[in-house]
Design a protein around this motif. Structure first.
Motif, short mmCIF file in Angstrom:
data_model
loop_
_atom_site.label_atom_id
_atom_site.label_comp_id
_atom_site.label_asym_id
_atom_site.label_seq_id
_atom_site.Cartn_x
_atom_site.Cartn_y
_atom_site.Cartn_z
N SER A 24 -3.10 2.94 -3.57
CA SER A 24 -4.44 2.35 -3.51
C SER A 24 -5.37 3.01 -4.53
CB SER A 24 -5.05 2.56 -2.12
OG SER A 24 -4.41 1.76 -1.18
N ARG A 28 -7.29 1.49 -8.08
CA ARG A 28 -8.74 1.59 -8.28
C ARG A 28 -9.08 2.42 -9.51
NH1 ARG A 28 -7.48 0.41 -3.18
NH2 ARG A 28 -9.03 -0.48 -1.73
N THR A 95 -3.44 -5.89 -3.63
CA THR A 95 -4.62 -5.11 -4.02
C THR A 95 -5.10 -5.55 -5.40
OG1 THR A 95 -3.77 -3.26 -2.73
CG2 THR A 95 -5.49 -2.76 -4.30
N ALA A 166 -10.65 -6.67 9.51
CA ALA A 166 -10.78 -5.32 8.95
C ALA A 166 -9.85 -5.24 7.75
CB ALA A 166 -10.41 -4.29 10.00
N SER A 167 -10.40 -5.27 6.56
CA SER A 167 -9.58 -5.25 5.35
C SER A 167 -10.29 -4.50 4.24
CB SER A 167 -9.28 -6.69 4.89
OG SER A 167 -8.80 -6.67 3.56
N ALA A 168 -9.68 -3.41 3.80
CA ALA A 168 -10.25 -2.65 2.69
C ALA A 168 -10.19 -3.45 1.40
CB ALA A 168 -9.50 -1.33 2.52
N GLN A 169 -9.21 -4.33 1.31
CA GLN A 169 -9.12 -5.14 0.09
C GLN A 169 -10.29 -6.11 0.00
OE1 GLN A 169 -5.21 -6.92 0.09
NE2 GLN A 169 -4.22 -5.03 -0.54
N ARG A 194 -9.92 2.03 4.92
CA ARG A 194 -9.88 3.04 3.85
C ARG A 194 -11.07 2.89 2.90
NH1 ARG A 194 -4.07 1.76 1.51
NH2 ARG A 194 -3.78 1.41 3.73
N ILE A 317 -2.34 1.10 8.84
CA ILE A 317 -1.86 -0.29 8.72
C ILE A 317 -0.52 -0.36 7.98
CG2 ILE A 317 -3.29 -0.77 6.64
CD1 ILE A 317 -2.63 -3.32 9.43
N ASP A 318 -0.35 0.45 6.93
CA ASP A 318 0.90 0.37 6.16
C ASP A 318 2.01 1.18 6.81
OD1 ASP A 318 -0.27 -1.35 4.37
OD2 ASP A 318 -0.87 0.24 2.99
N LYS A 345 1.10 -9.43 5.47
CA LYS A 345 1.37 -8.40 4.45
C LYS A 345 2.46 -8.91 3.50
CE LYS A 345 -1.67 -5.44 5.80
NZ LYS A 345 -2.83 -5.19 4.95
#
Ligand code: S3P
Length: 442
Positions: A24, A28, A95, A166-169, A194, A317-318, A345
């Motif tokens: 991740s 970024r 991502t 709920a998704s950081a992406q 995250r 999650i992963d 996923k």
């Protein structure tokens, strides 16, 4: 040529290991360095297929990327990308497509992003909806709201956006678009996910604050975002280290993972393994880095089942496929709930994990939002596990095989390269003799 590997139970040696860089954070670091004003340096960049796809995408968008081996130099474009020639193909990487969609929403041109069959079956409306509200034209051109994703950037306005999942992406996508928007962008999370994007943007001088479940960012509007360059030293990926932690847990051995990322939004597996009966010691490195790092020592033992649900889910999650493996080898019952996101996923990880466990002789009941597993001291094995080319499925079942009575064959073994180049070599180091040679190895 066969792309299968067979893994058998051997005495686990364990010991010390440094896993490759965080996936991740590598994504970024590549994207945000590409956006910055000047040259950024990235060390510890994860050279997996997904992150290399991001690197090549930012190159196509005008950033100059120079790979020096131990370091990657990225000359940023000071906020304004150039229109790429042709499609941006990001392979398997959710991502890449979702975060880049946010950045492309602020560019005055049209881009089309695509990927492999798995990526083109994953939902993209979840990023298209907020980006449209901000003023971009975003069209998933595949069936049922999937990629290819066409993004025509425009003049953006900040929005208040309550994430439906709920998704950081998705959070990151909206925040990255927010950099270009006029005024304030506020993202409200249903559960904390995250926060690598937030930490990096703050380190680059962006006006970004966090208030409970709200993330608030001030956009640049008609002025382009001005991001300071970074010197990113990327820690080891906790999600890769998780396979060795669980291998130690189920085999009763000991592993020490060094220089691993310890962002609290990523490390819920430590709490789960402790609840299951593992002895875990964490030593945080005294550092001024923008992400916490350190060493994790895990000693396995007799495990017992647990419940994993609610706020804990986004923070592992992963790791849920490997949690299911731990559950299958614990005393009593393990329940995973509130995890319907797993169905979208790289594969439908609820049905694929349940099927793999069943084939290996575990007692598992699939549920809409997770599963219930009744554990046993060892599973029968003697099975071929389909992975649907999902890297985390392949790695989770390789670990399960260390406690199977008869060997387990993993299909599409090379798919581990999506996130963990060198996985098979590390497995051989941790458990010598466990892996049978095959035609496609890394
Ligand atoms: C990621 C966030 C998670 C995770 C994925 C990487 C990220 O996805 O599953 O592997 O880098 O932001 P969601 O945020 O969609 O749950």
């Amino acid at each position: 040529m066969s792309d299968r590997k067979t893994v058998q139970s051997v005495a686990m040696k364990g010991g010390e290991l440094r896993v490759p860089g965080d996936k991740s954070i590598s994504h970024r670091a590549a994207m945000l360095s590409a956006l910055a004003n000047g040259q950024s340096r990235i060390s510890g960049f994860l050279r997996c297929e997904d992150c290399l796809n991001t690197l090549s995408a930012v190159g196509q968008l005008g950033a100059r990327v120079e790979d020096l081996g131990d370091e990657i130099l990225v000359d940023g474009i000071a906020g304004r990308f150039v229109q790429p020639e042709g499609l941006l193909d990001v392979g398997n990487s959710g991502t890449s497509i979702r975060l880049l969609a946010g950045l492309l929403a602020g560019q005055p041109f049209e881009t089309i992003m695509t990927g492999d069959a798995s990526l083109c079956s994953r939902p993209m409306e979840r990023v298209a909806v907020p980006l449209r509200l901000m003023g971009a034209e975003v069209v998933p051109e595949g069936e049922r709201g999937c990629a290819p994703l066409r993004v025509r950037g425009g003049e953006l306005e900040g929005i208040d956006y309550r994430l439906p999942v709920a998704s950081a992406q998705v959070k990151s996508c909206v925040l990255l678009a927010g950099l270009y928007a006029r005024g304030t962008t506020r993202v409200i999370e249903p559960r904390k996910t995250r926060d690598h994007t937030e930490r990096m943007l703050q380190a680059m001088g962006v006006d970004l604050g966090v208030d409970g479940l709200d993330v608030i960012l001030q956009g640049a509007g008609p002025d382009l975002p001005q991001l300071r360059t970074g010197e990113w030293s990327i820690p080891g990926d906790f999600s890769s280290a998780a396979f060795w932690m669980t291998a130690a847990a189920i085999t009763g051995s000991e592993v020490v993972l060094t220089h691993v990322g310890l962002n609290p939004r990523r490390t819920a597996l430590l709490d789960v393994l402790r609840r299951m009966g593992c002895d875990i010691e964490v030593t945080e490195a005294p550092s001024t880095e923008w992400e916490p790092t350190g060493t994790v020592r895990v000693r396995g033992g007799q495990l017992h089942g647990t419940v994993v649900a609610g706020d804990e889910i986004p923070n592992l999650i992963d790791e849920l496929p490997i949690v299911a493996v731990a559950g299958a080898l614990s005393e009593g019952e393990t329940v995973i709930a509130d995890a319907a996101e797993l169905r979208v996923k790289e594969s439908d990880r609820i049905s694929v994990v349940a099927e793999g466990l069943r084939r290996c002789g575990a007692d598992v009941e699939e549920r809409p939002d997770g599963m219930r597993i009744v554990g046993q001291p060892a599973v029968a094995g003697n099975a071929v596990v389909p992975t649907f080319r999902d890297h985390r499925i392949a790695m989770a079942f390789s670990v399960l095989a260390l406690k199977a009575v008869a060997p387990v064959t993993i299909e599409d073994a090379s798919c581990t390269g999506t996130s963990y180049p060198g996985f098979w070599v590390d497995l051989e180091q941790m458990a010598p003799g466990a892996v049978s040679s095959c035609a496609v190895c890394d």
